[in-house]
Structures are given as structure tokens and as C-alpha cells.
Write an enzyme that holds these catalytic residues in place. Sequence first.
Site, PDB file in Angstrom:
ATOM      1  N   ARG A 141      37.650   6.713  52.246  1.00  0.00           N
ATOM      2  CA  ARG A 141      36.278   7.247  52.286  1.00  0.00           C
ATOM      3  C   ARG A 141      35.937   7.858  50.930  1.00  0.00           C
ATOM      4  NH1 ARG A 141      37.715  12.681  55.809  1.00  0.00           N
ATOM      5  NH2 ARG A 141      38.178  13.964  53.996  1.00  0.00           N
TER       6      ARG A 141
ATOM      7  N   TYR B 214      43.331  24.930  44.328  1.00  0.00           N
ATOM      8  CA  TYR B 214      42.749  23.628  43.965  1.00  0.00           C
ATOM      9  C   TYR B 214      42.549  23.522  42.448  1.00  0.00           C
ATOM     10  CZ  TYR B 214      39.309  19.759  44.031  1.00  0.00           C
ATOM     11  OH  TYR B 214      38.634  18.594  43.810  1.00  0.00           O
TER      12      TYR B 214
ATOM     13  N   ILE C 267      30.284  16.039  43.826  1.00  0.00           N
ATOM     14  CA  ILE C 267      29.905  14.694  44.265  1.00  0.00           C
ATOM     15  C   ILE C 267      29.622  14.765  45.769  1.00  0.00           C
ATOM     16  CG2 ILE C 267      30.685  12.278  44.397  1.00  0.00           C
ATOM     17  CD1 ILE C 267      30.509  13.374  41.480  1.00  0.00           C
TER      18      ILE C 267
ATOM     19  N   ASN D 180      43.717   9.159  43.305  1.00  0.00           N
ATOM     20  CA  ASN D 180      42.453   9.747  43.751  1.00  0.00           C
ATOM     21  C   ASN D 180      42.615  10.725  44.906  1.00  0.00           C
ATOM     22  OD1 ASN D 180      39.389   9.735  44.467  1.00  0.00           O
ATOM     23  ND2 ASN D 180      40.399   8.959  46.309  1.00  0.00           N
TER      24      ASN D 180
HETATM   25  P1  NAD Z   1      37.444  13.113  50.607  1.00  0.00           P
HETATM   26  O1  NAD Z   1      38.002  14.273  51.357  1.00  0.00           O
HETATM   27  O2  NAD Z   1      36.189  12.476  51.081  1.00  0.00           O
HETATM   28  O3  NAD Z   1      38.543  11.967  50.449  1.00  0.00           O
HETATM   29  C1  NAD Z   1      39.861  12.287  50.114  1.00  0.00           C
HETATM   30  C2  NAD Z   1      40.722  11.087  50.375  1.00  0.00           C
HETATM   31  O4  NAD Z   1      42.087  11.455  50.160  1.00  0.00           O
HETATM   32  C3  NAD Z   1      40.611  10.624  51.836  1.00  0.00           C
HETATM   33  O5  NAD Z   1      40.666   9.219  51.839  1.00  0.00           O
HETATM   34  C4  NAD Z   1      41.850  11.223  52.456  1.00  0.00           C
HETATM   35  O6  NAD Z   1      42.291  10.516  53.581  1.00  0.00           O
HETATM   36  C5  NAD Z   1      42.834  11.078  51.293  1.00  0.00           C
HETATM   37  N1  NAD Z   1      44.026  11.907  51.451  1.00  0.00           N
HETATM   38  C6  NAD Z   1      44.107  13.252  51.563  1.00  0.00           C
HETATM   39  N2  NAD Z   1      45.389  13.603  51.752  1.00  0.00           N
HETATM   40  C7  NAD Z   1      46.127  12.466  51.743  1.00  0.00           C
HETATM   41  C8  NAD Z   1      47.503  12.170  51.896  1.00  0.00           C
HETATM   42  N3  NAD Z   1      48.420  13.119  52.122  1.00  0.00           N
HETATM   43  N4  NAD Z   1      47.905  10.876  51.797  1.00  0.00           N
HETATM   44  C9  NAD Z   1      47.003   9.901  51.594  1.00  0.00           C
HETATM   45  N5  NAD Z   1      45.676  10.100  51.463  1.00  0.00           N
HETATM   46  C10 NAD Z   1      45.260  11.378  51.544  1.00  0.00           C
HETATM   47  O7  NAD Z   1      37.318  13.605  49.122  1.00  0.00           O
HETATM   48  P2  NAD Z   1      36.511  13.013  47.868  1.00  0.00           P
HETATM   49  O8  NAD Z   1      35.386  13.924  47.646  1.00  0.00           O
HETATM   50  O9  NAD Z   1      36.279  11.551  47.992  1.00  0.00           O
HETATM   51  O10 NAD Z   1      37.602  13.319  46.723  1.00  0.00           O
HETATM   52  C11 NAD Z   1      38.392  12.327  46.102  1.00  0.00           C
HETATM   53  C12 NAD Z   1      39.047  12.944  44.878  1.00  0.00           C
HETATM   54  O11 NAD Z   1      38.032  13.428  44.003  1.00  0.00           O
HETATM   55  C13 NAD Z   1      39.939  14.145  45.189  1.00  0.00           C
HETATM   56  O12 NAD Z   1      41.051  14.140  44.343  1.00  0.00           O
HETATM   57  C14 NAD Z   1      39.042  15.324  44.869  1.00  0.00           C
HETATM   58  O13 NAD Z   1      39.787  16.472  44.540  1.00  0.00           O
HETATM   59  C15 NAD Z   1      38.271  14.776  43.688  1.00  0.00           C
HETATM   60  N6  NAD Z   1      37.006  15.465  43.422  1.00  0.00           N
HETATM   61  C16 NAD Z   1      36.002  15.484  44.364  1.00  0.00           C
HETATM   62  C17 NAD Z   1      34.824  16.136  44.071  1.00  0.00           C
HETATM   63  C18 NAD Z   1      33.681  16.199  45.032  1.00  0.00           C
HETATM   64  O14 NAD Z   1      32.716  16.911  44.739  1.00  0.00           O
HETATM   65  N7  NAD Z   1      33.697  15.479  46.143  1.00  0.00           N
HETATM   66  C19 NAD Z   1      34.678  16.780  42.840  1.00  0.00           C
HETATM   67  C20 NAD Z   1      35.708  16.745  41.918  1.00  0.00           C
HETATM   68  C21 NAD Z   1      36.871  16.076  42.225  1.00  0.00           C
END
Ligand code: NAD
Length: 247
Positions: free
Chosen positions: A17, A155, A188, A90
Amino acid sequence: MNIELNGKVALVTGASRGIGEQIAKRLGECGAHVLCAARGLDKVTEVAGAITAAGGKATPVELDITGADVRDRIKALIEEHKQIDILVNNAGITADDLFIRMKPEAWDTVIRTNVDSMFHITQEVVKKMIRTKWGRVINITSVVGLMGNPGQVNYSASKAAIVGFTKSLALEIGSRNVTVNAIAPGFIATAMTDVMTDDAKAALESRIAIKRLGTPDDVAHAVCYLASEQASYITGTVLNVSGGLYM
Ligand code: NAD
């Protein structure tokens, strides 16, 4: 600029996702065979199905990045697919609390998921990249790792660790034609930011130069670029995709 990744195998963690899903889909559009990894198979099977339906190549992979068997799973993937040319670390989690109240478990789980797993997975993948003399490692950090955020000591520490890891590894393996870069998204619109109230989102948008939250696609395009041949002289960098929230 046409990004052409035909013949390359890409592993994207957390591809079920949000940002990871979109990264997987865009890499698939660019011609890579995408290994879409997540803890459960249901969602990544859908993501992989969408990539193949659009004419690309994709395989769903069940992979808990914190699992005790993660190194064996990566070795098995490399054996099965011959190589992993593009690794996108990711998957990541948050477990927010004010520092004074933060439980050790909230610290441990975030560091284990966001940092330890990157060490284990990348070490296995990079061994083969060094032998094939081509590779792209792209780590998803966050602007929070660069500028801090209240309630996110764990984090932001994990995301700052990713930056140090990226730069050091880039120095070690640049001579082998393997680049290592990080992307620092701002805020995001995904499940991770859905928990914010509308007021909190509006307050945040006012601090962003481009005046909107980012989209998963904003990040996915940056990943495709860093994965491309055109980015072969870029390593050890942190690319902010934050709409000017952090400069
Ligand atoms: P999200 O929570 O929608 O998705 C995270 C994904 O990581 C999911 O698919 C989840 O199943 C997977 N995941 C978590 N733990 C796991 C594990 N133990 N094994 C396998 N998969 C695992 O988050 P997102 O917003 O899509 O974030 C993706 C990346 O981007 C992350 O590293 C997050 O820190 C980074 N990020 C997100 C934002 C934001 O605003 N959304 C901003 C900066 C950085």
C-alpha cells in the site's frame, strides 16, 4: 527522459500500500521485473496483478522484514531470480509518543523495523550487486530524520540512521558501480498521515512551499529516476521530496 529498466529485477519492501505500492507500479511501468514484498500475500498479489495487467512483470512476495529468517528469504529470492538489481528499502513504521512517555517497546520496534531490517536485507542484496557490478540501493528516509518532529524521537532517530547508512555505504561500494541514495519524503497522503486531523493537515500545508501534501507518485517518480542509468553519477545523496517543507 525515458526511464528504461528492462531486464532489471527490483525488490520493493512494504509494497502492499501507500508509497511502496506506487513505487512498485512505476518501476513496473519502466520495465523492471518487480518483486512486490509485504508481510501478507493478499494485497501484494493485487499490486503485482495490476502491474502484469498493465503489461509489466511482477511477482508477489511474502516477506516480514523483521522476521528471523529475513536473510535466508533474501538469499532464496536472489537464487530464484538470479539477481536483485534495484533494492528499495521502503517498509517502515511509526510508534509515536512524547519522549518522556515513550515505552522501550516503541523505541525497539521502530529501530528494529526501520533500521535493523535495512542492514540485513541490504547486506545480502549488495553482495550480489558487487559481483555483477551494477546496482541501485534506494532507502526511503523522511525529512523528519533531518529536521526532527515532536512525538517522533524513535522514528526520526531511525530515519537519521538511514541517512548515515546511505552515505557510508555509498562510499564503500561506489567503485563497484553500485549507487546508494536516500529519498526523504515530506508529508505524503497515505495511511501513515491519514491519522492526522483536518486542522493538523491544514496547519502543515501552510508550512509547505507548494501548499499541499505530497502523493505516493511524487516519491515513486524520484525512485525511478534514481534507479535509472541516467542517475549513474548520483550516489550518497538525500533527495528531499517534500514540496519545500524542508530545504
Ligand atoms: P504505510 O504505513 O502506508 O505503508 C508501510 C508499508 O510497510 C506497508 O506496506 C506495511 O505493510 C509495510 N511494513 C511495515 N512493517 C513491515 C514489516 N515488518 N515487514 C514488511 N512490511 C512491513 O506507510 P507509507 O506512508 O507508504 O510509508 C512508506 C515509507 O515512507 C516508510 O518508510 C515511511 O517511513 C516513509 N515516509 C512516509 C511519509 C508519509 O508522509 N507517508 C513521509 C516520509 C517518509
